[in-house]
Design a protein around this motif. Structure first.
Motif, mmCIF file in Angstrom:
data_model
loop_
_atom_site.group_PDB
_atom_site.id
_atom_site.type_symbol
_atom_site.label_atom_id
_atom_site.label_comp_id
_atom_site.label_asym_id
_atom_site.label_seq_id
_atom_site.Cartn_x
_atom_site.Cartn_y
_atom_site.Cartn_z
ATOM 1 N N PRO A 276 1.395 32.751 -12.680
ATOM 2 C CA PRO A 276 2.216 33.241 -13.640
ATOM 3 C C PRO A 276 1.908 34.404 -14.526
ATOM 4 C CG PRO A 276 1.571 31.033 -13.737
ATOM 5 C CD PRO A 276 0.445 31.483 -12.834
ATOM 6 N N ARG A 277 0.627 34.682 -14.833
ATOM 7 C CA ARG A 277 0.363 35.874 -15.549
ATOM 8 C C ARG A 277 -1.005 36.514 -14.908
ATOM 9 N NH1 ARG A 277 3.077 38.019 -19.204
ATOM 10 N NH2 ARG A 277 3.893 36.019 -19.944
ATOM 11 N N GLU A 278 -1.180 37.631 -14.328
ATOM 12 C CA GLU A 278 -2.378 38.436 -13.834
ATOM 13 C C GLU A 278 -3.234 38.443 -15.129
ATOM 14 O OE1 GLU A 278 -2.994 38.540 -10.746
ATOM 15 O OE2 GLU A 278 -1.187 38.673 -9.502
ATOM 16 N N LEU A 279 -4.703 38.564 -14.375
ATOM 17 C CA LEU A 279 -5.683 39.017 -15.158
ATOM 18 C C LEU A 279 -6.141 40.670 -14.928
ATOM 19 C CD1 LEU A 279 -5.610 36.062 -15.706
ATOM 20 C CD2 LEU A 279 -8.051 35.975 -15.996
ATOM 21 N N ALA A 280 -6.202 41.275 -16.163
ATOM 22 C CA ALA A 280 -6.934 42.452 -15.791
ATOM 23 C C ALA A 280 -7.695 43.150 -16.788
ATOM 24 C CB ALA A 280 -5.849 43.849 -15.901
ATOM 25 N N THR A 281 -8.964 43.655 -16.193
ATOM 26 C CA THR A 281 -10.162 44.231 -17.065
ATOM 27 C C THR A 281 -9.995 45.804 -16.968
ATOM 28 O OG1 THR A 281 -11.448 42.198 -16.825
ATOM 29 C CG2 THR A 281 -12.485 44.468 -17.528
ATOM 30 N N LEU A 282 -9.629 46.353 -18.274
ATOM 31 C CA LEU A 282 -9.359 47.782 -18.143
ATOM 32 C C LEU A 282 -10.636 48.485 -19.021
ATOM 33 C CD1 LEU A 282 -5.721 47.956 -19.020
ATOM 34 C CD2 LEU A 282 -6.738 47.526 -17.017
ATOM 35 N N GLU A 283 -10.904 49.702 -18.440
ATOM 36 C CA GLU A 283 -12.177 50.332 -19.237
ATOM 37 C C GLU A 283 -11.712 52.015 -19.431
ATOM 38 O OE1 GLU A 283 -16.868 51.288 -18.879
ATOM 39 O OE2 GLU A 283 -15.985 49.590 -17.598
ATOM 40 N N GLY A 284 -12.175 52.449 -20.753
ATOM 41 C CA GLY A 284 -11.774 53.624 -20.978
ATOM 42 C C GLY A 284 -11.533 54.047 -22.327
ATOM 43 N N GLU A 285 -11.319 55.530 -22.763
ATOM 44 C CA GLU A 285 -10.939 55.669 -24.333
ATOM 45 C C GLU A 285 -9.901 54.985 -24.759
ATOM 46 O OE1 GLU A 285 -11.747 59.811 -25.197
ATOM 47 O OE2 GLU A 285 -13.864 59.531 -24.742
ATOM 48 N N LEU A 286 -9.699 54.743 -25.841
ATOM 49 C CA LEU A 286 -8.652 53.669 -26.265
ATOM 50 C C LEU A 286 -7.077 54.685 -25.961
ATOM 51 C CD1 LEU A 286 -7.429 51.338 -27.519
ATOM 52 C CD2 LEU A 286 -7.750 52.225 -29.725
ATOM 53 N N ASP A 287 -7.314 55.954 -26.578
ATOM 54 C CA ASP A 287 -5.989 57.024 -26.314
ATOM 55 C C ASP A 287 -5.542 56.839 -24.777
ATOM 56 O OD1 ASP A 287 -5.665 56.960 -29.095
ATOM 57 O OD2 ASP A 287 -6.878 58.988 -29.189
ATOM 58 N N ASN A 288 -6.507 57.112 -24.245
ATOM 59 C CA ASN A 288 -6.084 57.070 -22.621
ATOM 60 C C ASN A 288 -5.709 55.805 -22.191
ATOM 61 O OD1 ASN A 288 -6.141 58.448 -20.189
ATOM 62 N ND2 ASN A 288 -7.873 57.234 -19.445
ATOM 63 N N LEU A 289 -6.246 54.737 -22.585
ATOM 64 C CA LEU A 289 -5.522 53.302 -22.241
ATOM 65 C C LEU A 289 -4.129 53.235 -22.717
ATOM 66 C CD1 LEU A 289 -8.461 50.864 -22.844
ATOM 67 C CD2 LEU A 289 -8.006 51.845 -20.521
#
Length: 392
Positions: A276-289
């Motif tokens: 129903p909804r995928e999970l994602a882990t993201l990493e980086g500087e906040l402005d870039n995200l």
């Protein structure tokens, strides 16, 4: 006879504060549709219908609706409680429910009493082992000894009570020559892999048990671990129908379709469930995200973000949710070499006045010193606090 093996629904669970009832309804409705499309005769649920021993009214209603939908699709159900469930609540009105095709195995003292269903090849006996917490289960089993057994026959520990339970199952099965057999159990079997979302059941002596404890039956439908996995050809975990932690993001949630033929276990197939909804882990500087277009595919995912800014971002989660409305977790982890070593409180305040302590606290939290204007605001706040204390 065709079986569908599922477990660990955890109805009523939340995901980092987000209600999951809608997602649970969507994926469990798919199970009902699978019953219809695959001609499933029996659905077995190996524990943890609910996430709490006292589920909410909404969780109970969703569970009732799902079970009814599965029954209307043409399958009978065999259910056992897990370590999250209350056996008394799950087993309420069990005798009446059985008349409608819902067979609830919740009593430790009667775990050797099967539900017997038939197909063109004859009978199949379903034995449901409710979650067996060692000491309470041991006391119940000692109070209802098997034929020829004594109190000294049951040792302490999870393996011991499961071994006793299976001895009783095999003993009862021996009185039914030619009968095929299925066991439902909620346990941590050696050789299987866990994830972060299972409640630890090692407290109080509940630990892993060897797979050979379950020898002597045609199929063992296990619950408790949330990843689908094969312990042996006859012993399997279906896993949970939804991911309940980011450690499960790469798991393909599924159920097992199990065919019993004239000889016993025939074919076993894995059927993947919708997400129903995928999970994602993201990493980086906040402005870039927040700005980089490469992260656009994750806008509708549950997001766990690791922000690597040199300074802790102000209002980081609120800003993150502007782009990722389903962001549920954020961790500040400065790039290697930028993080400051943690200070002990006594070291941080030694020889410093209140103004210096407050400024250093801000520096330690953000990774950078406050500006002149921010220092002025901090000093003004301290002066107001001090004036307030004098007036008292």
């Amino acid at each position: 006879m065709r079986l569908l093996h599922t477990s660990d629904w955890h109805i009523g669970r939340t995901f980092h504060g987000h209600d999951l009832l809608e997602e649970q309804w969507r994926v469990l409705s798919e199970v009902a549709e699978l019953v219809r499309s695959e001609g499933v005769d029996v659905v077995v649920v190996a524990g943890d219908l609910y996430d709490r021993s006292v589920p909410s009214g909404e969780a109970v209603q969703l569970c009732v609706d799902v079970l009814e939908r599965i029954r209307k699709a043409g399958a009978r159900l065999v259910v056992t409680p897990g370590n999250h469930d209350s056996p008394q609540r799950v087993g309420a009105f069990a005798e009446f429910a059985a008349a409608g095709g819902l067979h609830l195995h919740t009593r430790t003292s009667r775990l050797h009493e099967p539900t017997v269903l038939t197909d063109e090849h004859g009978p199949v006996a379903f034995y449901g082992l409710p979650y067996l917490e060692p000491d309470p289960a041991r006391q119940v089993l000692r109070g209802t000894p098997a034929p020829g057994a004594t109190e000294e026959d049951i040792a302490r520990g999870h393996e011991a009570v499961l071994r006793e339970a299976m001895n009783r199952v095999r003993g009862e099965l021996a009185t039914r020559p030619g009968t095929r057999s299925v066991v439902l159990a909620h346990a941590f079997v050696s050789g299987a892999e866990s994830s972060d979302s299972e409640r630890d059941i090692t407290v109080g002596g509940v630990d892993r048990v060897p797979a050979h404890v379950f020898e002597g039956v045609d199929y063992v439908a296990l619950g408790h671990l949330h990843g689908p996995q094969r312990v042996s050809e006859r012993v399997r975990y279906s896993g949970s129908p939804l991911a309940y932690s980011f450690s499960e993001a790469r798991q393909r949630k599924s159920v097992w379709l199990v065919d019993l033929d004239e000889q016993g276990l025939g074919a076993v197939r894995r059927h993947e469930l919708p997400v129903p909804r995928e999970l994602a882990t993201l990493e980086g500087e906040l402005d870039n995200l927040l700005q980089d277009r490469q992260y656009e595919p994750f806008v509708d995912c549950y997001v766990s973000a690791v922000v690597t800014d040199e300074s802790r971002p102000l209002d980081g989660m609120r800003r993150l949710r502007r782009r990722f409305p389903y962001a549920v977790h954020m961790e500040w982890r400065p790039a290697e070499g930028r993080a400051r070593a943690p200070l002990r409180y006594s070291e941080a305040v030694r020889g410093r006045d209140e103004r210096r302590i407050v400024r250093d606290f801000v520096t330690n939290c953000r990774g950078t010193e406050p500006s002149e204007s921010e220092c002025a605001l901090l000093d003004r706040a301290l002066d107001e606090v001090g004036a307030s204390e004098v007036r008292r």
